[in-house]
Motif scaffolding. Structure first.
Motif, PDB file in Angstrom:
ATOM      1  N   PHE A 132     -17.351 -27.163 -23.254  1.00  0.00           N
ATOM      2  CA  PHE A 132     -17.383 -26.751 -21.840  1.00  0.00           C
ATOM      3  C   PHE A 132     -18.485 -25.722 -21.648  1.00  0.00           C
ATOM      4  O   PHE A 132     -18.538 -24.714 -22.347  1.00  0.00           O
ATOM      5  CB  PHE A 132     -16.019 -26.153 -21.470  1.00  0.00           C
ATOM      6  CG  PHE A 132     -15.878 -25.786 -20.018  1.00  0.00           C
ATOM      7  CD1 PHE A 132     -15.508 -26.744 -19.077  1.00  0.00           C
ATOM      8  CD2 PHE A 132     -16.110 -24.489 -19.579  1.00  0.00           C
ATOM      9  CE1 PHE A 132     -15.368 -26.402 -17.737  1.00  0.00           C
ATOM     10  CE2 PHE A 132     -15.965 -24.145 -18.243  1.00  0.00           C
ATOM     11  CZ  PHE A 132     -15.590 -25.099 -17.324  1.00  0.00           C
ATOM     12  N   GLY A 184     -21.100 -17.178 -20.649  1.00  0.00           N
ATOM     13  CA  GLY A 184     -19.787 -17.056 -21.296  1.00  0.00           C
ATOM     14  C   GLY A 184     -19.891 -16.584 -22.733  1.00  0.00           C
ATOM     15  O   GLY A 184     -19.231 -17.109 -23.627  1.00  0.00           O
ATOM     16  N   LEU A 185     -20.759 -15.593 -22.962  1.00  0.00           N
ATOM     17  CA  LEU A 185     -20.955 -15.070 -24.319  1.00  0.00           C
ATOM     18  C   LEU A 185     -20.509 -13.613 -24.397  1.00  0.00           C
ATOM     19  O   LEU A 185     -20.494 -12.910 -23.384  1.00  0.00           O
ATOM     20  CB  LEU A 185     -22.436 -15.157 -24.705  1.00  0.00           C
ATOM     21  CG  LEU A 185     -23.080 -16.540 -24.703  1.00  0.00           C
ATOM     22  CD1 LEU A 185     -24.569 -16.424 -24.933  1.00  0.00           C
ATOM     23  CD2 LEU A 185     -22.454 -17.442 -25.752  1.00  0.00           C
ATOM     24  N   GLU A 232     -22.193 -14.729 -35.067  1.00  0.00           N
ATOM     25  CA  GLU A 232     -20.751 -14.447 -34.941  1.00  0.00           C
ATOM     26  C   GLU A 232     -20.127 -15.272 -33.816  1.00  0.00           C
ATOM     27  O   GLU A 232     -18.999 -15.760 -33.940  1.00  0.00           O
ATOM     28  CB  GLU A 232     -20.534 -12.957 -34.676  1.00  0.00           C
ATOM     29  CG  GLU A 232     -20.870 -12.076 -35.860  1.00  0.00           C
ATOM     30  CD  GLU A 232     -20.965 -10.596 -35.510  1.00  0.00           C
ATOM     31  OE1 GLU A 232     -20.801  -9.770 -36.418  1.00  0.00           O
ATOM     32  OE2 GLU A 232     -21.232 -10.273 -34.326  1.00  0.00           O
ATOM     33  N   TYR A 247     -17.268 -18.002 -34.391  1.00  0.00           N
ATOM     34  CA  TYR A 247     -15.973 -17.779 -33.743  1.00  0.00           C
ATOM     35  C   TYR A 247     -15.438 -19.091 -33.152  1.00  0.00           C
ATOM     36  O   TYR A 247     -14.293 -19.481 -33.396  1.00  0.00           O
ATOM     37  CB  TYR A 247     -16.136 -16.719 -32.658  1.00  0.00           C
ATOM     38  CG  TYR A 247     -14.895 -16.378 -31.874  1.00  0.00           C
ATOM     39  CD1 TYR A 247     -13.684 -16.113 -32.505  1.00  0.00           C
ATOM     40  CD2 TYR A 247     -14.936 -16.292 -30.475  1.00  0.00           C
ATOM     41  CE1 TYR A 247     -12.550 -15.793 -31.782  1.00  0.00           C
ATOM     42  CE2 TYR A 247     -13.806 -15.963 -29.742  1.00  0.00           C
ATOM     43  CZ  TYR A 247     -12.616 -15.712 -30.396  1.00  0.00           C
ATOM     44  OH  TYR A 247     -11.504 -15.389 -29.680  1.00  0.00           O
ATOM     45  N   TYR A 248     -16.291 -19.782 -32.425  1.00  0.00           N
ATOM     46  CA  TYR A 248     -15.846 -21.041 -31.804  1.00  0.00           C
ATOM     47  C   TYR A 248     -15.634 -22.138 -32.848  1.00  0.00           C
ATOM     48  O   TYR A 248     -14.753 -22.982 -32.689  1.00  0.00           O
ATOM     49  CB  TYR A 248     -16.795 -21.471 -30.684  1.00  0.00           C
ATOM     50  CG  TYR A 248     -16.350 -20.848 -29.378  1.00  0.00           C
ATOM     51  CD1 TYR A 248     -16.655 -19.523 -29.078  1.00  0.00           C
ATOM     52  CD2 TYR A 248     -15.527 -21.544 -28.499  1.00  0.00           C
ATOM     53  CE1 TYR A 248     -16.185 -18.919 -27.924  1.00  0.00           C
ATOM     54  CE2 TYR A 248     -15.054 -20.947 -27.337  1.00  0.00           C
ATOM     55  CZ  TYR A 248     -15.383 -19.644 -27.055  1.00  0.00           C
ATOM     56  OH  TYR A 248     -14.898 -19.039 -25.924  1.00  0.00           O
ATOM     57  N   LEU A 278     -12.270 -21.482 -34.207  1.00  0.00           N
ATOM     58  CA  LEU A 278     -11.230 -21.868 -33.250  1.00  0.00           C
ATOM     59  C   LEU A 278     -11.057 -23.389 -33.220  1.00  0.00           C
ATOM     60  O   LEU A 278      -9.985 -23.893 -32.890  1.00  0.00           O
ATOM     61  CB  LEU A 278     -11.564 -21.348 -31.853  1.00  0.00           C
ATOM     62  CG  LEU A 278     -11.530 -19.824 -31.658  1.00  0.00           C
ATOM     63  CD1 LEU A 278     -11.859 -19.454 -30.222  1.00  0.00           C
ATOM     64  CD2 LEU A 278     -10.166 -19.239 -32.028  1.00  0.00           C
ATOM     65  N   HIS A 279     -12.149 -24.107 -33.571  1.00  0.00           N
ATOM     66  CA  HIS A 279     -12.079 -25.573 -33.613  1.00  0.00           C
ATOM     67  C   HIS A 279     -11.731 -26.091 -35.015  1.00  0.00           C
ATOM     68  O   HIS A 279     -11.870 -27.287 -35.278  1.00  0.00           O
ATOM     69  CB  HIS A 279     -13.404 -26.179 -33.141  1.00  0.00           C
ATOM     70  CG  HIS A 279     -13.502 -26.249 -31.639  1.00  0.00           C
ATOM     71  ND1 HIS A 279     -14.075 -25.251 -30.880  1.00  0.00           N
ATOM     72  CD2 HIS A 279     -13.068 -27.179 -30.754  1.00  0.00           C
ATOM     73  CE1 HIS A 279     -14.004 -25.579 -29.610  1.00  0.00           C
ATOM     74  NE2 HIS A 279     -13.400 -26.733 -29.490  1.00  0.00           N
ATOM     75  N   ARG A 326     -22.784 -22.843 -28.949  1.00  0.00           N
ATOM     76  CA  ARG A 326     -21.345 -22.571 -28.906  1.00  0.00           C
ATOM     77  C   ARG A 326     -20.576 -23.770 -28.346  1.00  0.00           C
ATOM     78  O   ARG A 326     -19.508 -24.131 -28.838  1.00  0.00           O
ATOM     79  CB  ARG A 326     -21.128 -21.331 -28.020  1.00  0.00           C
ATOM     80  CG  ARG A 326     -19.795 -20.680 -28.063  1.00  0.00           C
ATOM     81  CD  ARG A 326     -18.886 -20.997 -26.892  1.00  0.00           C
ATOM     82  NE  ARG A 326     -19.528 -20.897 -25.586  1.00  0.00           N
ATOM     83  CZ  ARG A 326     -19.222 -21.676 -24.565  1.00  0.00           C
ATOM     84  NH1 ARG A 326     -18.334 -22.636 -24.699  1.00  0.00           N
ATOM     85  NH2 ARG A 326     -19.822 -21.547 -23.401  1.00  0.00           N
TER      86      ARG A 326
END
Lengths: 398, 255
Positions: free
Chosen positions: B94, B100-101, B109, B113-114, B117-118, B161
């Motif tokens: 998305f 959106g950072l 980093e 991070y993403y 999360l995935h 990201r």
């Protein structure tokens, strides 16, 4: 829950890199309170010393009486006796700072004393200045003079001085220094703990919810394959940790600084160190933890509701007063931990801490405080989770 | 693939919002999206076009599982977003116009991070990171704080990201709205590259230039309702005016 660690570590890294949070969480509690303590103690000590050493200018009107008193005053170090001022100008002299005090001996003083009556002496002074040191220093001379006259009377009447003591009081204070100190200044410890705990949680809560909404990162985070509960829990844990860290740092600051203040008597220092021992601190922190959970959940809920960082600040900042108020009540004399006060959040922590420090905490009341705080913490976390799941909260005005 | 069927999203409105809508509005709810149906196919760019406040963002937020539908259904890569939102999100990227950072993290980093999360494994992440960082030219500033990067650099990080987990479906919500021409181009290139990789792409815009440049399929949304849904070729063949922009205005005014 596998993503909790990832979210927590990221949020914590992000938080400790924020200068504003770092200042409120570490620098402010570590330096400000100790600095204030040092400055206030040093200033007070130096001004008391100054007042003690100050040359007091005393106007003396004797009408030819109490020559011994005049002599005693003149011989006392640190007093400068000025005679010959008009008796009706005593107040005016003090008001315009020409004199610090005036002693007026009644015209019939010697005659009254000779007849074994009380001779009148008037003392004019200003109590508002120099810690009332003028009065204290002069009354010590006057007391000495009175003792001389009384002793002479007993001798003249051939009586033993002890006959005036119908009751001989022997006081035995069984409270330990730690107990006395706990009751007297124990209230100040939760004051520092709770305030810094709240303030330490405040900025991370604002940044991790409202700040994230404002920056647009919340939107992208919500598209990650993670449950909202995990996201909230990661943020929540960081807010709790910063609150606890902030409180801990404030205590560390006090611990370090107290050891640097030379003016503290050794007995008192020993008592302070026993307050700051590991067992007491751990017990107090065990109370602080559920309270911080409540703070964190409450602050995050408000921050999630806000559309922007600024709005969150406006919503949250006034709450500091709501936190200070019960802590202040806890410091007031006469307010004790009871079955009722144990159920009032913040106040219960304040009062329980006071008792823990004094070593007089009752286990049943402590259990009630824990129960209240844990229930409140759990309820507020549950409420915050529900709040975070509401679309109206997350996308309010976005 | 994204399948949207009879999608409706109703919002409760506050007193203040009602006041802002004027005396003509009397209800307590509003349909931001109403009975919307469309299909986004792999290897094609589906453009959601509409004026401001038409319901584009709401529709995309529903697809991205940020909002729950009031009615109808959405399937992303074979998963019903209402029943299996996490599975749908695993296969989705998305991207919005705001990057959106996190300013205090480094690109490295941020992307890691993403990836975490995935649930990407270390090996796959390492390979994918190298691939994307080289492609987008992120290596040079991978260790600098994002807050200190230019908007172009930030957008590159944002792209990395979004697609680090190599999603099947990519949702772009007005991705170029706040960007300059040069930075917008990188997004356009990303969308084209996603199409070449046979990904399903849905993107919303109100820029006509992007519509003609990228669209394979087009839906025009106005006041929450679709007023056109078909291929871009069909749209062009049915045009009653000289330009795409004029045709868009004509359709909106007629609705």
């Amino acid at each position: 829950m596998k993503h909790f660690r990832t979210i927590f570590l990221k949020e914590f890294t992000d938080t400790i890199r924020d200068r504003r949070t770092l200042f409120v969480m570490i620098i402010f509690p570590l330096l400000l309170v100790p600095l204030m303590l040092i400055v206030v103690t040093k200033l007070q000590t130096s001004s008391i010393k100054k007042a003690e050493e100050k040359i007091i200018r005393v106007g003396m009107v004797t009408h030819g009486n109490a020559l011994v008193l005049a002599d005693m005053l003149m011989q006392r170090k640190g007093l400068r006796v000025i005679e010959g001022i008009p008796a009706d100008s005593a107040e005016a002299f003090i008001q315009r700072d020409s004199l610090d005090a005036v002693i007026i001996v009644a015209q019939d003083f010697d005659a009254q004393v000779a007849q074994l009556h009380a001779g009148k002496v008037k003392l004019f002074y200003k109590s508002s200045e120099d810690y009332d040191m003028v009065k204290r220093r002069l009354t010590s001379v006057l007391d000495g003079y009175e003792k001389t006259l009384t002793a002479a009377r007993f001798k003249k009447l051939n009586l033993d001085e002890s006959i005036v003591n119908a009751v001989q009081l022997e006081e035995h204070d069984v409270a330990s220094v730690k107990e006395r100190l706990g009751k007297a200044v124990g209230g100040m410890v939760p004051y520092i703990f709770v305030i810094f705990c709240f303030m330490g949680s405040m900025y991370p809560a604002i940044d991790l919810a409202a700040g994230e909404k404002e920056r647009g990162t919340m939107e992208t985070l919500l598209t990650a394959p993670v449950s909202r509960f995990e996201i909230l829990l990661g943020k929540f844990a960081v807010v709790v940790l910063t609150g606890i860290l902030s409180a801990g740092v404030s205590i560390l600051g006090i611990f370090v600084v107290v050891r640097q203040i030379e003016e503290i008597p050794p007995e008192l220092m020993q008592a302070i160190m026993s307050i700051l021992d590991v067992k007491t601190i751990l017990l107090v922190f065990s109370l602080l933890l559920p309270l911080t959970i409540f703070f964190a959940a409450f602050l995050l809920s408000l921050s999630l509701f806000a559309k922007s960082y600024k709005e969150a600040q406006s919503l949250i900042s006034p709450l500091t007063i709501l936190v200070i108020l019960p802590v202040l009540v806890g410091v007031m004399p006469g307010i004790e931990l009871s079955t009722v006060t144990a159920m009032i959040p913040v106040l219960n922590v304040s009062l329980a801490t006071k008792d823990i420090i004094a070593g007089t905490i009752k286990p049943m009341l402590l259990a009630e405080v824990y129960l209240t705080l844990i229930t409140l913490g759990a309820l507020s976390l549950w409420g915050c989770t529900k709040w975070f799941e509401r679309e109206e909260t997350i996308f309010r005005g976005v | 693939m994204i399948t949207v069927e009879h999608l409706t999203k109703t919002f409760k409105i506050s007193r203040q919002q009602r006041r802002e809508m004027g005396p003509g509005f009397s209800g307590s709810t509003i349909d931001a999206v109403y009975d919307v149906t469309f299909v986004c196919k792999p290897g094609r760019v589906f453009t959601l076009l509409g004026p401001n406040g038409a319901g584009k963002t709401t529709a995309l937020r529903l697809i991205a599982t940020m909002l729950k539908p009031s009615g109808g259904s959405i399937t992303v890569a074979g998963f019903d977003v209402a029943k299996a939102p996490v599975e749908a999100r695993k296969r989705m990227g998305f991207l919005t116009g705001s990057t959106g950072l996190y300013d205090r993290l480094t690109p490295d980093e941020m992307v890691r991070y993403y990836a975490e999360l995935h649930d990407m494994d270390a090996q796959t992440y390492k390979r994918r990171r190298e691939e994307l960082f080289t492609l987008l030219g992120i290596h040079d500033f991978a260790g600098r704080r994002i807050g200190k990067l230019s908007s172009g650099m930030k957008q590159k990080v944002s792209i990395a990201r979004t697609i680090i987990h190599n999603p099947d479906v990519v949702v772009f919500d007005e991705p170029t709205a706040a960007l300059d021409v040069v930075t917008s181009r990188s997004i356009i290139e990303l969308i084209k590259s996603c199409r070449e990789q046979n990904k399903t792409i849905i993107f919303s815009t109100h820029r006509m230039g992007e519509v003609s440049l990228l669209s394979d399929d087009l839906a025009i949304i106005h006041k929450g309702r679709l007023i056109f849904n078909g291929s871009y070729k069909d749209f062009q063949s049915q045009m009653q005016t000289a330009s795409v922009e004029d045709e868009f205005v004509r359709l909106v005014e007629a609705a």
